[in-house]
Motif scaffolding. Structure first.
Motif, PDB file in Angstrom:
ATOM      1  N   UNK A   1      52.292  36.683  64.608  1.00  0.00           N
ATOM      2  CA  UNK A   1      51.830  36.976  63.244  1.00  0.00           C
ATOM      3  C   UNK A   1      53.049  37.329  62.398  1.00  0.00           C
ATOM      4  N   UNK A   2      53.177  36.686  61.248  1.00  0.00           N
ATOM      5  CA  UNK A   2      54.284  36.989  60.336  1.00  0.00           C
ATOM      6  C   UNK A   2      53.777  37.981  59.285  1.00  0.00           C
ATOM      7  N   UNK A   3      54.559  39.011  59.026  1.00  0.00           N
ATOM      8  CA  UNK A   3      54.130  40.103  58.134  1.00  0.00           C
ATOM      9  C   UNK A   3      55.174  40.361  57.044  1.00  0.00           C
ATOM     10  N   UNK A   4      54.833  41.270  56.131  1.00  0.00           N
ATOM     11  CA  UNK A   4      55.775  41.683  55.090  1.00  0.00           C
ATOM     12  C   UNK A   4      56.684  42.773  55.672  1.00  0.00           C
ATOM     13  N   UNK A   5      57.683  42.352  56.392  1.00  0.00           N
ATOM     14  CA  UNK A   5      58.630  43.282  57.003  1.00  0.00           C
ATOM     15  C   UNK A   5      58.075  43.876  58.292  1.00  0.00           C
ATOM     16  N   UNK A   6      59.004  44.466  59.075  1.00  0.00           N
ATOM     17  CA  UNK A   6      58.582  45.170  60.289  1.00  0.00           C
ATOM     18  C   UNK A   6      57.722  46.369  59.908  1.00  0.00           C
ATOM     19  N   UNK A   7      57.920  46.875  58.688  1.00  0.00           N
ATOM     20  CA  UNK A   7      57.130  48.012  58.208  1.00  0.00           C
ATOM     21  C   UNK A   7      55.644  47.669  58.196  1.00  0.00           C
ATOM     22  N   UNK A   8      55.306  46.520  57.604  1.00  0.00           N
ATOM     23  CA  UNK A   8      53.893  46.129  57.605  1.00  0.00           C
ATOM     24  C   UNK A   8      53.441  45.776  59.022  1.00  0.00           C
ATOM     25  N   UNK A   9      54.343  45.199  59.807  1.00  0.00           N
ATOM     26  CA  UNK A   9      53.990  44.845  61.185  1.00  0.00           C
ATOM     27  C   UNK A   9      53.551  46.090  61.954  1.00  0.00           C
ATOM     28  N   UNK A  10      54.299  47.166  61.783  1.00  0.00           N
ATOM     29  CA  UNK A  10      53.980  48.413  62.483  1.00  0.00           C
ATOM     30  C   UNK A  10      52.627  48.943  61.997  1.00  0.00           C
ATOM     31  N   UNK A  11      52.418  48.961  60.675  1.00  0.00           N
ATOM     32  CA  UNK A  11      51.158  49.477  60.127  1.00  0.00           C
ATOM     33  C   UNK A  11      49.987  48.598  60.566  1.00  0.00           C
ATOM     34  N   UNK A  12      50.136  47.279  60.473  1.00  0.00           N
ATOM     35  CA  UNK A  12      49.048  46.377  60.883  1.00  0.00           C
ATOM     36  C   UNK A  12      48.789  46.482  62.383  1.00  0.00           C
ATOM     37  N   UNK A  13      49.871  46.640  63.142  1.00  0.00           N
ATOM     38  CA  UNK A  13      49.720  46.792  64.592  1.00  0.00           C
ATOM     39  C   UNK A  13      48.915  48.036  64.920  1.00  0.00           C
ATOM     40  N   UNK A  14      49.275  49.153  64.295  1.00  0.00           N
ATOM     41  CA  UNK A  14      48.545  50.412  64.538  1.00  0.00           C
ATOM     42  C   UNK A  14      47.083  50.286  64.092  1.00  0.00           C
ATOM     43  N   UNK A  15      46.887  49.741  62.875  1.00  0.00           N
ATOM     44  CA  UNK A  15      45.518  49.659  62.339  1.00  0.00           C
ATOM     45  C   UNK A  15      44.659  48.704  63.167  1.00  0.00           C
TER      46      UNK A  15
END
Ligand code: GLN
Length: 391
Positions: free
Chosen positions: A94-108
């Motif tokens: 999954x491509x996200x808006x930065x690793x920052x969003x990746x971390x948030x989406x991963x947690x959520x």
């Protein structure tokens, strides 16, 4: 204030980012910004050209929500060829808006309210707010200075029946640790035994000074319980492009993609093409030179900080130095950071930003993702400040 405008409860237990705040302080005071970790040198020329080509070629509408096929293919190939990981671009990426969003989406996508997440302390400041936004609770595993080793017995003692996941950031921000095989294997063993997921932050995978990066997902039995996060920002010096990537087991990828879709729809389409270009076209020489240049920057700043009276050691990876300033001042870390910006003309990040509720009071973090001339200028300012008696 109107009751209607009362901020949501979930926003009350964390503050705004101190790292980003210190960038504003650097701008206001005209200080050399060694606070926020972004390069002050250009991104690779060919990558910029690839972005321009994509825009001129009318790749300006939404990409596939979870990432342009060309980029997911390139990233899957990256993980296969560099780390021998079995990555399917359609099922795992999954491509996200930065690793920052990746971390948030991963947690959520992973965590339920009441779940616990183990975070190594000191930590990059996003992880605890990310956990809170998901309704989960961060539990902190202390790494003691100056070695910042990960003690398996402490981790075991921290795990409860509510623990779902552990965040592992290696190479590490802010300590500069690259966790050893022993430490990685101990984490993997505990996660297998206690049925935990590892959410990794591997954004500095190409910035290390010894050996090669070893993703947690490549340890025995870990591919099925690891959410691997990285991005283009640090490897290709494009922090403002906001490009991150997640590799996760198929069983959780669907949940992560749904969260990502409703949070951001997708990462910038033309820039995804340029990241794919960089992965395909920039070979070993680029990565060797990236690490060599970072080593020179690291050595200059470590020496300069020591000459100015800070106590610090050379990081094994990433581009930060956590430095003890207690020989220079009795101030707390926040007062010292602001004073350093104002009086020395160099902005660091206060150490307490990397600890929860106390800790880091005699530490500041300096970033060295800067041109040699910027670092030289910063070092001269620090040495003048300390020669004038510090504060
Ligand atoms: N990772 C960088 C840092 O620690 C920048 C983070 C950010 O501001 N998104 O400074």
């Amino acid at each position: 204030m109107s009751q209607t405008l009362r901020p949501a409860q979930r926003t009350r237990s964390f503050t705004e980012s101190v790292i980003r705040e210190m960038t504003r302080v650097a701008r206001e005071t005209g200080a050399v910004n060694l606070a926020q970790g972004f390069p002050d040198f250009p991104a690779p020329e060919g990558m910029k050209e690839a972005a321009v080509r994509a825009i001129r070629g009318d790749i300006n509408q939404y990409a596939v929500t979870w990432g342009a096929p060309s980029l997911r293919n390139a990233l899957a190939q990256w993980y296969r060829s560099r780390y021998d990981m079995d990555v399917d671009p359609d099922k795992h990426v999954t491509i996200t808006c930065g690793a920052t969003e990746a971390m948030a989406s991963g947690f959520l996508g992973l965590l339920d309210p009441g779940d616990e997440v183990v975070v190594l302390e000191p930590f990059y400041e996003n992880y605890a707010p990310d956990a809170l936004l998901a309704g989960a609770e961060a539990r902190f595993l202390a790494l003691d200075p100056p070695e910042y080793r990960l003690h398996a017995d402490r981790l075991e003692a921290l795990v409860t029946p509510r623990t779902r996941a552990l965040v592992l950031n290696t190479p590490n921000n802010p300590t500069g640790r690259v966790f050893s095989d022993d430490e990685m294997e101990a984490v993997a063993r505990i996660c297998r035994e206690r049925d935990l997921v590892v959410v990794t932050d591997e954004i500095y995978e190409c910035i290390l000074y010894e050996g090669r990066h070893r993703p947690m997902a490549t340890l025995p039995g870990m591919a099925d319980r690891t959410i691997t996060i990285s991005g283009a920002s640090k490897t290709f010096s494009v922090t403002g492009w906001r490009l991150g990537g997640i590799v996760a087991p198929e069983s959780i990828t669907g949940a992560i993609r749904k969260v990502h879709d409703f949070l951001t729809v997708g990462a910038p389409a033309p820039l995804q093409e340029a990241w794919a270009w960089a992965i395909r076209e920039l070979g070993d020489e680029y990565f060797r030179s990236l690490a060599t240049q970072y080593r020179a920057r690291r050595d200059l700043l470590v020496q300069g900080l020591q000459d100015a009276g800070f106590r610090c050691q050379a990081p094994e990876g990433a581009y930060y130095i956590l430095a003890d300033f207690s020989q220079l001042s009795d101030d707390d870390d926040t007062a010292f950071s602001h004073r350093l910006a104002r009086e020395a003309g160099v902005a660091p990040v206060p150490g307490s930003s990397f600890f929860h509720g106390g800790g880091g009071g005699s530490l500041v973090r300096f970033a060295f993702c800067k041109q040699m001339s910027t670092l030289q200028d910063g070092v001269e300012r620090l040495i003048r400040f300390s020669a004038a008696g510090g504060s």
